[in-house]
Write a protein that holds these residues in place. Structure first.
Motif, PDB file in Angstrom:
ATOM      1  N   THR A  18       1.078  -1.445  -0.247  1.00  0.00           N
ATOM      2  CA  THR A  18       0.293   0.014  -0.017  1.00  0.00           C
ATOM      3  C   THR A  18       0.906   1.063   0.124  1.00  0.00           C
ATOM      4  N   ALA A  19       1.939   1.526   1.026  1.00  0.00           N
ATOM      5  CA  ALA A  19       2.736   2.581   0.905  1.00  0.00           C
ATOM      6  C   ALA A  19       3.455   2.484  -0.915  1.00  0.00           C
ATOM      7  N   LEU A  20       3.884   1.351  -1.160  1.00  0.00           N
ATOM      8  CA  LEU A  20       4.644   1.745  -2.297  1.00  0.00           C
ATOM      9  C   LEU A  20       3.558   2.323  -3.624  1.00  0.00           C
ATOM     10  N   LEU A  21       2.423   1.519  -3.701  1.00  0.00           N
ATOM     11  CA  LEU A  21       1.031   2.484  -4.160  1.00  0.00           C
ATOM     12  C   LEU A  21       1.004   3.634  -4.350  1.00  0.00           C
ATOM     13  N   TRP A  22       1.092   4.312  -2.866  1.00  0.00           N
ATOM     14  CA  TRP A  22       0.567   5.130  -2.891  1.00  0.00           C
ATOM     15  C   TRP A  22       1.933   6.239  -2.943  1.00  0.00           C
TER      16      TRP A  22
ATOM     17  N   GLY B 167      -7.621   1.498  -6.182  1.00  0.00           N
ATOM     18  CA  GLY B 167      -7.960   0.259  -5.544  1.00  0.00           C
ATOM     19  C   GLY B 167      -7.138  -0.866  -4.882  1.00  0.00           C
ATOM     20  N   LEU B 168      -6.040  -1.656  -6.060  1.00  0.00           N
ATOM     21  CA  LEU B 168      -5.376  -2.330  -4.593  1.00  0.00           C
ATOM     22  C   LEU B 168      -5.358  -2.082  -3.543  1.00  0.00           C
ATOM     23  N   ALA B 169      -4.143  -0.431  -3.884  1.00  0.00           N
ATOM     24  CA  ALA B 169      -3.720  -0.181  -1.927  1.00  0.00           C
ATOM     25  C   ALA B 169      -4.513   0.364  -1.144  1.00  0.00           C
ATOM     26  N   ILE B 170      -6.062   0.383  -1.610  1.00  0.00           N
ATOM     27  CA  ILE B 170      -7.804   0.437  -0.208  1.00  0.00           C
ATOM     28  C   ILE B 170      -7.462  -0.539   0.003  1.00  0.00           C
TER      29      ILE B 170
END
Length: 318
Positions: free
Chosen positions: A20-24, A245-248
């Motif tokens: 999540t941190a990577l995607l955000w 999407g995936l991060a959430i």
């Protein structure tokens, strides 16, 4: 949900929160590039929650073996949760626009503190052992990274005072409210995190698109007049599918296991990943200060998890 008091992340939850941190983190420079070079920032903010809807719908159906729209479905609560997501997106967008970059970076680094306060007020559970040293390390590390990434510009920040920073605080409060309430309202219903993420993201996207429609009514130039470039489409797809999407989905899964405050510590790594992505794709440079900030954040999280693992071993010992 009492995970917030445990603090000990399972390996899958920890990996999900790091992703999540990577995607955000990657979403930050890409959103900036989209909003300043290609598309209206409110258009980007509105559409990014709808882009991942087909994928999240397919994942929910495949995982649950049934439609996410099956009854009973508490639409008032789902739309309220979507409103929390929409509030975050709107206040975040306006806050960034009105804030001076360095002050905005400092304000955003306070997210672990805001999450902890919101958790104590809303559910009154004890925080994980070692949380406060880890939170202080996360705030210091994130500030070091962000301050080196957004150099102050010459001149005054404008006539908005601290309005931008206040809106950013409201945005973080909105996200913490959503993250806590979504597990308390929908988690006990036995819903999968995929169904929860799909329905709340869909409602949030509908609400934000409604707001954008009102803005576009008064200012039609906000609507794209031509097909965006292939680079803009690729970044928009990443921002939507990855960041919204995936991060959430990974965030909701992590929160369901460790609670909002501890999950926020993991996602404090987002500025570190943002700097790395900006260096790889947008020609920015990585400095020793930014590396030091990332190490400080990691040290705080690792120390807290070590304390939790040691406490678990002591409790399990005969």
């Amino acid at each position: 949900m009492n995970a917030s008091s445990s603090g000990g992340a399972t390996p899958l939850a920890a990996i999900g929160l790091i992703v999540t941190a990577l995607l955000w983190g990657a979403m930050i420079p890409m959103t900036h590039a989209l909003a300043t070079r290609h598309l209206d920032p409110f258009f980007v903010s509105a559409i990014r929650y709808l882009i991942p809807a087909p994928l999240l719908l397919a994942m929910s159906v495949a995982f649950d073996g049934a439609s996410p729209f099956r009854a009973p479905l508490p639409w008032p609560k789902v739309f309220l949760l979507g409103g929390g997501m929409a509030s975050f997106s709107v206040f975040y967008t306006i806050g960034i626009m009105l804030s001076e970059p360095v002050r905005a970076a400092i304000a955003m680094s306070c997210s672990p503190l805001i999450a902890a306060i919101m958790t104590k007020i809303m559910i009154r559970v004890p925080l994980a052992r070692g949380f406060w040293p880890a939170a202080i390390a996360a705030m210091i590390g994130a500030t070091l990274v962000a301050l080196d990434a957004v150099r102050p510009k010459a001149g005054s920040p404008g006539d908005h005072g601290y309005l931008g920073e206040m809106l950013l605080v409201i945005a973080m409060m909105s996200w913490s409210w959503y993250s806590i309430k979504v597990q308390f309202w929908l988690g006990p219903l036995g819903w999968s995190q995929m169904r929860i993420t799909f329905l709340t993201s869909l409602c949030g996207g509908i609400l934000i698109c409604g707001l954008f429609a009102v803005l576009a009514w008064f200012d039609p130039l906000r609507i794209p007049s031509e097909m965006p470039s292939s680079a803009a489409i690729a970044m928009l797809a990443w921002v939507g599918i990855g960041g919204a999407g995936l991060a959430i989905l990974f965030w909701n899964y992590g929160v369901s296991h460790v609670g909002v405050p501890v999950a926020t510590l993991y996602t404090s790594l987002a500025p570190v990943f943002s700097v790395l992505v900006a260096a790889l794709f947008f020609g920015s440079t990585v400095t020793l200060q930014q590396i030091a900030g990332g190490i400080i954040i990691l040290a705080g999280v690792v120390r807290m998890q070590w304390l939790q693992a040691r406490m678990a071993r002591q409790q399990a010992a005969p």
